[in-house]
Design a protein around this motif. Structure first.
Motif, PDB file in Angstrom:
ATOM      1  N   UNK A  14     -32.189  -5.070 -40.468  1.00  8.55           N
ATOM      2  CA  UNK A  14     -32.379  -4.287 -41.701  1.00  8.55           C
ATOM      3  C   UNK A  14     -31.495  -3.042 -41.742  1.00  8.55           C
ATOM      4  N   UNK A  15     -30.957  -2.627 -40.606  1.00  2.60           N
ATOM      5  CA  UNK A  15     -30.076  -1.455 -40.549  1.00  2.60           C
ATOM      6  C   UNK A  15     -28.594  -1.839 -40.420  1.00  2.60           C
ATOM      7  N   UNK A  16     -28.292  -3.116 -40.418  1.00  4.08           N
ATOM      8  CA  UNK A  16     -26.912  -3.556 -40.305  1.00  4.08           C
ATOM      9  C   UNK A  16     -26.158  -3.309 -41.607  1.00  4.08           C
ATOM     10  N   UNK A  17     -24.855  -3.077 -41.526  1.00  3.93           N
ATOM     11  CA  UNK A  17     -24.036  -3.042 -42.737  1.00  3.93           C
ATOM     12  C   UNK A  17     -24.089  -4.407 -43.433  1.00  3.93           C
ATOM     13  N   UNK A  18     -24.043  -4.387 -44.736  1.00  2.81           N
ATOM     14  CA  UNK A  18     -24.133  -5.630 -45.506  1.00  2.81           C
ATOM     15  C   UNK A  18     -23.034  -6.609 -45.095  1.00  2.81           C
ATOM     16  N   UNK A  19     -21.856  -6.100 -44.745  1.00  2.00           N
ATOM     17  CA  UNK A  19     -20.741  -6.970 -44.342  1.00  2.00           C
ATOM     18  C   UNK A  19     -21.053  -7.711 -43.039  1.00  2.00           C
ATOM     19  N   UNK A  20     -21.763  -7.067 -42.134  1.00  2.97           N
ATOM     20  CA  UNK A  20     -22.132  -7.711 -40.866  1.00  2.97           C
ATOM     21  C   UNK A  20     -23.136  -8.827 -41.106  1.00  2.97           C
ATOM     22  N   UNK A  21     -24.101  -8.584 -41.986  1.00  3.66           N
ATOM     23  CA  UNK A  21     -25.078  -9.618 -42.326  1.00  3.66           C
ATOM     24  C   UNK A  21     -24.372 -10.773 -43.022  1.00  3.66           C
ATOM     25  N   UNK A  22     -23.513 -10.455 -43.958  1.00  8.06           N
ATOM     26  CA  UNK A  22     -22.800 -11.495 -44.716  1.00  8.06           C
ATOM     27  C   UNK A  22     -21.943 -12.351 -43.782  1.00  8.06           C
ATOM     28  N   UNK A  23     -21.217 -11.727 -42.858  1.00  2.95           N
ATOM     29  CA  UNK A  23     -20.378 -12.483 -41.933  1.00  2.95           C
ATOM     30  C   UNK A  23     -21.232 -13.481 -41.145  1.00  2.95           C
ATOM     31  N   UNK A  24     -22.345 -13.006 -40.593  1.00  2.15           N
ATOM     32  CA  UNK A  24     -23.206 -13.861 -39.770  1.00  2.15           C
ATOM     33  C   UNK A  24     -23.816 -15.004 -40.579  1.00  2.15           C
ATOM     34  N   UNK A  25     -24.273 -14.707 -41.769  1.00  2.00           N
ATOM     35  CA  UNK A  25     -24.909 -15.749 -42.584  1.00  2.00           C
ATOM     36  C   UNK A  25     -23.879 -16.713 -43.172  1.00  2.00           C
ATOM     37  N   UNK A  26     -22.704 -16.190 -43.532  1.00  2.00           N
ATOM     38  CA  UNK A  26     -21.662 -17.056 -44.093  1.00  2.00           C
ATOM     39  C   UNK A  26     -21.199 -18.106 -43.082  1.00  2.00           C
ATOM     40  N   UNK A  58     -10.192  -6.801 -39.545  1.00  2.00           N
ATOM     41  CA  UNK A  58     -11.183  -5.807 -39.983  1.00  2.00           C
ATOM     42  C   UNK A  58     -12.577  -6.404 -40.192  1.00  2.00           C
ATOM     43  N   UNK A  59     -12.721  -7.696 -39.920  1.00  2.00           N
ATOM     44  CA  UNK A  59     -14.021  -8.339 -40.114  1.00  2.00           C
ATOM     45  C   UNK A  59     -14.949  -7.972 -38.955  1.00  2.00           C
ATOM     46  N   UNK A  60     -16.183  -8.436 -39.039  1.00  2.00           N
ATOM     47  CA  UNK A  60     -17.170  -8.170 -37.990  1.00  2.00           C
ATOM     48  C   UNK A  60     -17.047  -9.147 -36.824  1.00  2.00           C
ATOM     49  N   UNK A  61     -16.145 -10.088 -36.887  1.00  2.00           N
ATOM     50  CA  UNK A  61     -16.050 -11.161 -35.901  1.00  2.00           C
ATOM     51  C   UNK A  61     -16.126 -10.681 -34.448  1.00  2.00           C
ATOM     52  N   UNK A  62     -15.458  -9.617 -34.101  1.00  2.00           N
ATOM     53  CA  UNK A  62     -15.425  -9.153 -32.714  1.00  2.00           C
ATOM     54  C   UNK A  62     -16.153  -7.824 -32.520  1.00  2.00           C
ATOM     55  N   UNK A  63     -17.047  -7.473 -33.460  1.00  2.00           N
ATOM     56  CA  UNK A  63     -17.681  -6.155 -33.418  1.00  2.00           C
ATOM     57  C   UNK A  63     -19.197  -6.192 -33.263  1.00  2.00           C
ATOM     58  N   UNK A  64     -19.772  -7.344 -33.073  1.00 10.19           N
ATOM     59  CA  UNK A  64     -21.233  -7.423 -33.047  1.00 10.19           C
ATOM     60  C   UNK A  64     -21.872  -6.660 -31.898  1.00 10.19           C
ATOM     61  N   UNK A  65     -21.143  -6.441 -30.821  1.00 10.09           N
ATOM     62  CA  UNK A  65     -21.690  -5.643 -29.720  1.00 10.09           C
ATOM     63  C   UNK A  65     -22.090  -4.243 -30.208  1.00 10.09           C
ATOM     64  N   UNK A  66     -21.454  -3.761 -31.271  1.00 10.92           N
ATOM     65  CA  UNK A  66     -21.806  -2.460 -31.849  1.00 10.92           C
ATOM     66  C   UNK A  66     -23.219  -2.466 -32.429  1.00 10.92           C
ATOM     67  N   UNK A  67     -23.729  -3.651 -32.741  1.00 13.61           N
ATOM     68  CA  UNK A  67     -25.039  -3.784 -33.374  1.00 13.61           C
ATOM     69  C   UNK A  67     -26.131  -4.208 -32.393  1.00 13.61           C
ATOM     70  N   UNK A  68     -25.786  -4.324 -31.126  1.00 12.94           N
ATOM     71  CA  UNK A  68     -26.771  -4.749 -30.131  1.00 12.94           C
ATOM     72  C   UNK A  68     -27.966  -3.791 -30.143  1.00 12.94           C
TER      73      UNK A  68
END
Length: 171
Positions: A145-157, A130-140
């Motif tokens: 600034x419009x990303x879900x906080x979980x997507x930002x956190x995954x990338x920065x973590x 359920x993580x963002x690991x394989x879902x970043x294409x959804x944010x292309x």
């Protein structure tokens, strides 16, 4: 010399496409704040060239990230190879496995970023289904600034954990 930790989020890997399209690249100088640069950012090639020519690059499975970057910005080819040729590319996955091999303690399947972050730093990274690991294409094309906080956190973590693992391996 400056140390920059680098990671990429991409479209999914598929058969015949081992360096898929870039969604974003995350960078942090030293252990500092992580910056997320979108593939659509017009300053991306110049920023990456600056990093590649003047820093030690730290990454986890960094060859993948650099392949993705050269796929996105072919003009980086020479800068990437120069970074390798001058010994300025460090991979935490390879370093940890080589350290274990040297001690006679190789651990098959134990060199993912999540495993090393937990082993060396006590950090639990969310890499579940359920993580963002394989879902970043959804944010292309979507501003960070419009990303879900979980997507930002995954990338920065991922970048922060890579730096901490690298720092621990140096000790």
């Amino acid at each position: 010399m400056r140390v920059v930790t680098l990671d990429c989020e991409t479209f999914p890997i598929k058969a015949g496409v081992l360096a898929p399209d870039l969604v974003c690249v995350q960078i942090a100088e030293g252990g500092g704040e992580v910056e997320i640069l979108l593939a659509s950012d017009p300053s991306l090639p110049a920023r990456l060239e600056d990093i590649l020519t003047a820093t030690v690059i730290v990454g986890h499975n960094v060859a993948y990230a650099l392949a993705v970057l050269v796929n996105e910005c072919p003009d980086l080819w020479d800068a990437i190879w120069l970074a390798y040729d001058t010994g300025r590319v460090t991979d935490t996955m390879l370093a940890a496995s080589l350290f274990d091999i040297a001690k006679g303690e190789y651990r098959p399947g134990a060199y993912s970023l999540a495993a090393l972050a937990n082993r060396f730093c006590g950090i639990n990274l969310d890499k579940g289904a359920d993580s963002w690991q394989l879902r970043y294409h959804e944010l292309h094309g979507v501003p960070v600034s419009s990303w879900p906080v979980e997507a930002v956190r995954y990338a920065t973590d991922d970048v922060a954990a890579t730096y901490l693992v690298w720092s621990t391996l140096l000790d």
